[in-house]
Design a protein around this motif. Structure first.
Motif, PDB file in Angstrom:
ATOM      1  N   THR A 521      40.210   9.595 122.432  1.00 51.41           N
ATOM      2  CA  THR A 521      38.617   9.577 122.159  1.00 51.41           C
ATOM      3  C   THR A 521      37.705   9.370 123.264  1.00 51.41           C
ATOM      4  O   THR A 521      38.382   8.794 123.975  1.00 51.41           O
ATOM      5  N   LYS A 539      46.006   9.278 111.878  1.00 46.82           N
ATOM      6  CA  LYS A 539      44.927   8.553 111.993  1.00 46.82           C
ATOM      7  C   LYS A 539      44.695   7.810 112.811  1.00 46.82           C
ATOM      8  O   LYS A 539      45.935   6.724 113.897  1.00 46.82           O
ATOM      9  N   HIS A 541      42.623   4.161 114.764  1.00 43.21           N
ATOM     10  CA  HIS A 541      41.587   3.084 114.469  1.00 43.21           C
ATOM     11  C   HIS A 541      41.003   2.614 115.867  1.00 43.21           C
ATOM     12  O   HIS A 541      41.161   3.313 117.121  1.00 43.21           O
ATOM     13  N   LEU A 542      40.515   2.611 115.196  1.00 37.56           N
ATOM     14  CA  LEU A 542      38.720   2.862 116.089  1.00 37.56           C
ATOM     15  C   LEU A 542      38.408   0.951 116.827  1.00 37.56           C
ATOM     16  O   LEU A 542      39.209   0.253 115.710  1.00 37.56           O
ATOM     17  N   LEU A 551      29.663   9.434 110.407  1.00 39.04           N
ATOM     18  CA  LEU A 551      30.387  11.339 110.505  1.00 39.04           C
ATOM     19  C   LEU A 551      29.218  11.948 110.950  1.00 39.04           C
ATOM     20  O   LEU A 551      28.979  12.221 109.849  1.00 39.04           O
ATOM     21  N   ALA A 554      31.540  16.970 111.638  1.00 38.39           N
ATOM     22  CA  ALA A 554      33.266  17.274 111.790  1.00 38.39           C
ATOM     23  C   ALA A 554      33.194  18.787 111.703  1.00 38.39           C
ATOM     24  O   ALA A 554      32.075  19.873 111.386  1.00 38.39           O
ATOM     25  N   GLU A 560      38.007  12.007 107.300  1.00 41.28           N
ATOM     26  CA  GLU A 560      37.754  10.776 106.389  1.00 41.28           C
ATOM     27  C   GLU A 560      37.650   9.423 107.219  1.00 41.28           C
ATOM     28  O   GLU A 560      38.465   9.348 108.349  1.00 41.28           O
ATOM     29  N   LEU A 561      36.756   9.357 107.604  1.00 41.01           N
ATOM     30  CA  LEU A 561      36.206   8.105 108.078  1.00 41.01           C
ATOM     31  C   LEU A 561      36.310   6.307 107.415  1.00 41.01           C
ATOM     32  O   LEU A 561      35.041   7.157 105.916  1.00 41.01           O
ATOM     33  N   ARG A 562      36.928   5.440 107.399  1.00 42.81           N
ATOM     34  CA  ARG A 562      37.335   5.210 106.093  1.00 42.81           C
ATOM     35  C   ARG A 562      37.400   3.532 106.743  1.00 42.81           C
ATOM     36  O   ARG A 562      38.210   3.603 108.456  1.00 42.81           O
ATOM     37  N   ILE A 566      39.847   6.530 111.833  1.00 45.42           N
ATOM     38  CA  ILE A 566      39.614   8.091 111.246  1.00 45.42           C
ATOM     39  C   ILE A 566      40.572   9.118 110.541  1.00 45.42           C
ATOM     40  O   ILE A 566      41.889   8.781 111.669  1.00 45.42           O
ATOM     41  N   ALA A 574      35.586  15.186 115.315  1.00 42.02           N
ATOM     42  CA  ALA A 574      34.858  14.246 114.887  1.00 42.02           C
ATOM     43  C   ALA A 574      33.793  13.843 115.957  1.00 42.02           C
ATOM     44  O   ALA A 574      34.696  13.346 116.656  1.00 42.02           O
ATOM     45  N   LEU A 576      31.312  10.120 115.490  1.00 40.56           N
ATOM     46  CA  LEU A 576      30.701   9.601 114.941  1.00 40.56           C
ATOM     47  C   LEU A 576      29.451   8.767 115.985  1.00 40.56           C
ATOM     48  O   LEU A 576      29.262   8.902 116.955  1.00 40.56           O
TER      49      LEU A 576
END
Length: 580
Positions: A521, A539, A541-542, A551, A554, A560-562, A566, A574, A576
């Motif tokens: 990252t 998966k 965690h940000l 996003l 990609a 998927e960003l939720r 991510i 990806a 952001l």
């Protein structure tokens, strides 16, 4: 009346051989010979006879229409009508560079043919083109690093006017021009400099034989020869900068190193002509003094090719560990080079078996050129494989994203933007049978040491090695090349328009890695890049402060960003950022 001059300090007689006549020249101070000749005008062929031998080409010949062994042709640079008077190059801090080889870039392999492809490069988003060496070299085809007539654009590419038309056309389309120059050695075939004077010295041994004489007796004029050559490309051909090949192989023990002297003269030329001029070095030293100001004890160059960045990125993506890649391979190496400038900044190198480099964390990113591919790293593989032959499309996109979002000046090698399938092989066209055999055998021995079967190494002298290296311009619109091309275009648009990329301070980046999960990252203010180099979905965690980011890009469906997490499929990336 044309004043003809040539430096030949040890000669007893020098004669101008021109238009069927031979006229003795007069010796002047400093070993120079001069003559006023009314019949030597633009387009006339000539040569010099030295102590009865020759005629030889002019050491400063501006045109060798018949190759390295033929006569020189006089060029009046004032005869070309430039149309770029208003042109000013963008700074390197805003650059996206494309490196190309004129002979393989198009089917025709000429300067004029490159002009026909400029629209593609502009639409891609490049700001600068960097030509591999075009100085006259033996034969019709070659990489150009064995040039011998350093002032003459290669005849097979189109000569002086062809090169000027290309530079002029680039400027009118908003593209700056850089030229690769070689001052650490000259090729042996067609090299007549030793007939004129002590251009070389046996005081130092180099891989190419005697070193260029930059610090021994009579070296003042040799240094002047090199500096005048650099100034000519910038002044008479309107280049916006030079990439100087392998400066670690320039042997100079003078108090003022050649590179420092060169940078000073280029700065004075810059002031005189009112255009920004860039000097970029290739170096194997990991020494930031090359790019520090002269006032701080540096050489005053603008940027370095960052080999550590390439090696760290290549090893992370491919898993290769042979040769110099033995020092790389962990994502932590990539994180270090992105935030500290070098991996080897005084640390121990297993490949070199010694400590290597010097810290460079305070150097801004604009002082480094970063890439995934270049002519060396592709062409110096046994089979000339590009990254597109070594990586999946997913990892190609990851590599492109890391290059084009890095703090460094990004560079792409011709065809990289569409994952070209053509290799870039090493090729030569030596007409001397002994030299051709030495190159062929040396190539096989070199790669045998890396474990490749010598019998499978392509012959550099073969027409096939050259022809296979030509780009296929049908590919950019075909699947899957068009998708890779669109990805590069999107990344370059983001780099050119997002404000995060105006800040190239390395200490403003935060890079975290998870070696086990193969994830990296990279965080900039208001922009985050997340990579999954592994094959399994991950998966991540940000941080909470990423909640306002969306996003932006990609590399593949399924990202998927939720909330503050991510999900990334294998071999994906990806980006952001704040959404428009």
């Amino acid at each position: 009346m044309t004043l003809v001059s040539v430096w030949a300090p040890n000669a007893k007689q020098v004669v101008l051989d021109c238009a069927g006549t031979q006229r003795p020249m007069a010796r002047r101070d400093g070993g120079w010979w001069r003559l006023e000749a009314d019949h030597l005008v633009h387009g006339v062929d000539y040569g010099f006879r030295v102590d009865g031998d020759g005629p030889f080409p002019d050491p400063r010949s501006a045109w060798q229409p018949f190759g390295v062994h033929g006569p020189s042709r006089w060029v009046d640079h004032e005869t070309f009508a430039w149309r770029d008077a208003a042109w000013r190059a963008p700074p390197l801090s805003a650059a996206v560079i494309g490196e190309l080889h004129v002979g393989t870039f198009t089917p025709e392999g000429t300067f004029d043919a490159v002009i026909g492809k400029l629209d593609h490069l502009v639409e891609l988003g490049l700001t600068h083109l960097e030509l591999m060496p075009v100085q006259e070299f033996p034969g019709e085809r070659g990489w150009g690093y064995d040039g011998v007539d350093l002032f003459a654009p290669h005849h097979a590419y189109g000569g002086p006017d062809g090169l000027k038309r290309l530079v002029d056309a680039c400027h009118r389309r908003g593209l700056a021009m850089l030229l690769d120059v070689v001052y650490n050695h000259l090729g042996p075939d067609g090299n007549y400099l030793g007939r004129f004077g002590p251009y070389f010295t046996d005081a130092y041994s180099t891989p190419w034989g005697d070193a260029v004489n930059l610090d021994r007796a009579h070296s003042d004029e040799v240094r002047r020869f090199v500096i005048d050559n650099a100034l000519m490309w910038l002044r008479d051909y309107h280049f916006d900068g030079l990439r100087i090949d392998a400066v670690h192989a320039i042997v100079d023990t003078s108090a003022v190193h050649l590179l420092e002297a060169l940078s000073g003269e280029v700065r004075r030329l810059e002031s005189r002509i009112g255009r920004h001029l860039a000097l970029i070095a290739e170096s194997d030293l990991n020494d930031p003094r090359l790019i520090r100001p002269v006032e701080s004890g540096g050489y005053g160059l603008d940027a370095l090719w960052n080999e550590d960045f390439h090696h760290a990125l290549h090893a992370a993506l491919t898993g290769e560990s042979a040769g110099y890649y033995a020092d790389f391979g962990e994502l932590g190496h990539l994180a270090k080079v992105l935030t500290r400038g070098f991996v080897h900044d005084g640390t121990y190198s297993r490949f070199r078996k010694r400590s290597y480099g010097r810290p460079a964390a305070d150097v801004p990113g604009r002082c480094f050129v970063g890439c995934l591919q270049n002519h060396d790293q592709v062409g110096n593989r046994a089979a000339g494989e590009r990254s597109s032959q070594l990586l999946s499309p997913g990892l190609l996109k990851v590599g492109a994203a890391l290059v084009l979002t890095s703090p460094f000046v990004p560079m792409l090698f011709q065809g990289e933007e569409w994952a070209a399938t053509s290799p870039f092989l090493y090729f030569t066209d030596h007409r001397d049978p002994e030299l051709a055999a030495a190159v062929r055998n040396g190539r096989r021995e070199e790669f045998a040491a890396f474990g490749w079967d010598p019998e499978t190494i392509p012959d550099p002298q073969s027409d096939d090695s050259f022809e296979r290296s030509r780009l296929d311009w049908a590919e950019p619109v075909q699947h899957p090349h068009a998708e890779i091309l669109d990805w590069h275009r999107a990344l370059i648009r983001l780099r050119r328009h997002h404000p995060a990329f105006t800040d190239d301070r390395l200490d403003r980046l935060r890079v975290s890695v998870d070696e086990q999960r193969c994830c990296l990252t990279l965080r900039r203010p208001d922009l985050i890049l997340v990579c999954n180099l592994g094959k399994q979905r991950q998966k991540l965690h940000l941080a909470a402060d990423a909640a306002h980011l969306g996003l932006r890009l990609a590399s593949t469906p399924g990202i998927e960003l939720r909330d503050a997490a991510i999900g990334l499929p294998g071999e994906s990336v990806a980006i952001l950022a704040e959404m428009d």
